[in-house]
Design an enzyme around this catalytic site. Structure first.
Site, PDB file in Angstrom:
ATOM      1  N   CYS A  15       0.906  -1.229  -0.098  1.00 10.03           N
ATOM      2  CA  CYS A  15       0.144  -0.054  -0.146  1.00 10.03           C
ATOM      3  C   CYS A  15       0.918   1.182   0.006  1.00 10.03           C
ATOM      4  O   CYS A  15       0.540   2.040  -0.687  1.00 10.03           O
ATOM      5  CB  CYS A  15      -1.062  -0.131   1.113  1.00 10.03           C
ATOM      6  N   HIS A  33      -2.837   6.226   4.405  1.00  8.96           N
ATOM      7  CA  HIS A  33      -1.486   6.450   4.724  1.00  8.96           C
ATOM      8  C   HIS A  33      -0.791   7.794   4.203  1.00  8.96           C
ATOM      9  O   HIS A  33      -1.159   8.250   3.272  1.00  8.96           O
ATOM     10  CB  HIS A  33      -0.583   5.264   3.955  1.00  8.96           C
TER      11      HIS A  33
END
Length: 345
Positions: free
Chosen positions: A130, A250
């Site tokens: 990710c 994130h």
């Protein structure tokens, strides 16, 4: 008429699997038949998809007969056993685990960056980590325009990257802090045989286990995957990966060095036209990316772009994306869409 496909989802009940299901519906992926596969423990349970109720089937090699696309998000050990079996039966596997990512025979793909690698597949395609996906999506346009020699990244990664149980633990810890109760830690930063720390009111400078060189496996994923995706083995990459008490999204502080002397405005111009990237950078209005606003969005957001004060070829960037979407489920579906468009399915 669009080709109708038989799709299998392995690990549909997890954080990423549920997002994969949402994306299949949202993006109107051409599904003729869909099946949901899981362990024998979950087989027989009902699952809702697009207004209908389906029965989860046991994930066995035979379950992939007639499947065109198999979306895997059930852990590396499951992928190791069943992905080759699915590919052997004619399915194209898009695997969201780390198991195949560095296999030289398996393409590791972010469609905006290295879509051409899809044509080289031999039945299995790996979805990158990710934190890697959002970084290369933002940096590849810069690399194409100005060259790229060095990347140093520090991540601020959401707990959803560690699964549903980590989200639940953050919530429970936060509630217990407020109530003055004992705060238990059973999930983070890594596997069950590691020491655990609270994530509420904390940041943990460890994601996954440590390797022999002092970097964590998460950090080595970013380093190695970036080089593979960009076809840049000589690129210098270093990473420090940190877990923060954010549910989704994130964030990354990234320092890069380019080959040409360019300006911040030159970087702006490249990113304004970059596929899948949204530039959010205006210090006069305090406009910059933040995970709370990236949650639920498809794009990778970039801002806080500054030229380094000591190196004219050095630049600092702030990169944010929803780790369950572009960082996982969305990228997987975009891989399948690209293969369909390129007549690879």
């Amino acid at each position: 008429m669009t080709k109708q496909l038989t799709v299998a989802v392995v690990g549909a009940t997890g954080a990423v699997g549920s997002k994969m299901m949402e994306q299949l519906i949202k993006r109107n992926f051409p599904i003729g038949t869909i099946k949901f596969l899981a362990s024998a423990r979950s087989a027989g349970k009902p699952i809702e998809f697009n207004g209908q109720t389906y029965t989860i089937e046991e994930a066995t090699p035979e379950a992939f007969e007639g499947v065109n696309v198999a979306l895997f998000s059930a852990g590396g050990s499951v992928s190791a056993v069943l992905a080759p079996e699915a590919a052997k039966r004619g399915a194209v596997v898009i695997d969201n685990t780390s198991h195949f990512r560095m296999d030289p025979e398996v393409p590791l793909v972010v469609p905006e960056v290295n879509r051409g690698d899809l044509a080289k597949h031999k039945g299995i395609i790996a979805n990158p980590n990710c934190s890697t996906i959002q970084m290369v999506a933002a940096l590849e346009p810069i690399r194409q325009a100005f060259g790229l020699t060095k990347v140093i990244v520090s991540t601020y990664q959401a707990v959803s990257g560690a699964g549903v149980s980590a989200i639940q633990e953050l919530k429970a810890q936060s509630e217990n802090w407020e109530a003055g109760k004992n705060v238990e830690a059973n999930i983070l930063p890594a596997a069950s045989d590691q020491r655990h720390y609270p994530i509420a009111r904390n940041v943990i400078p460890q994601i996954d286990k440590f390797t022999d060189n002092g970097f964590t496996y998460e950090e080595m994923k970013m380093i190695n995957e970036t080089k593979k995706i960009m076809h840049a083995p000589a690129l210098k990459v270093a990473a420090t990966c940190v877990r923060v008490p954010v549910v989704s999204g994130h964030s990354e502080s990234v320092y890069i060095e380019v080959e040409k002397e360019v300006s911040v405005e030159d970087i702006f111009d490249v990113l304004r036209n970059a596929p899948g990237v949204v530039l959010q950078d205006d210090i006069t209005t305090q406009t910059y990316p933040m995970p709370i606003y990236a949650e639920g969005e498809d794009a990778t957001f970039v801002g806080r772009i500054r030229q380094d004060l000591d190196n004219k070829k050095g630049f600092h960037l702030w990169i944010v994306s929803d780790n369950l979407l572009k960082g996982a489920a969305l990228n997987s579906i975009q891989i399948a869409e690209a293969m369909l468009e390129d007549n690879l399915l």
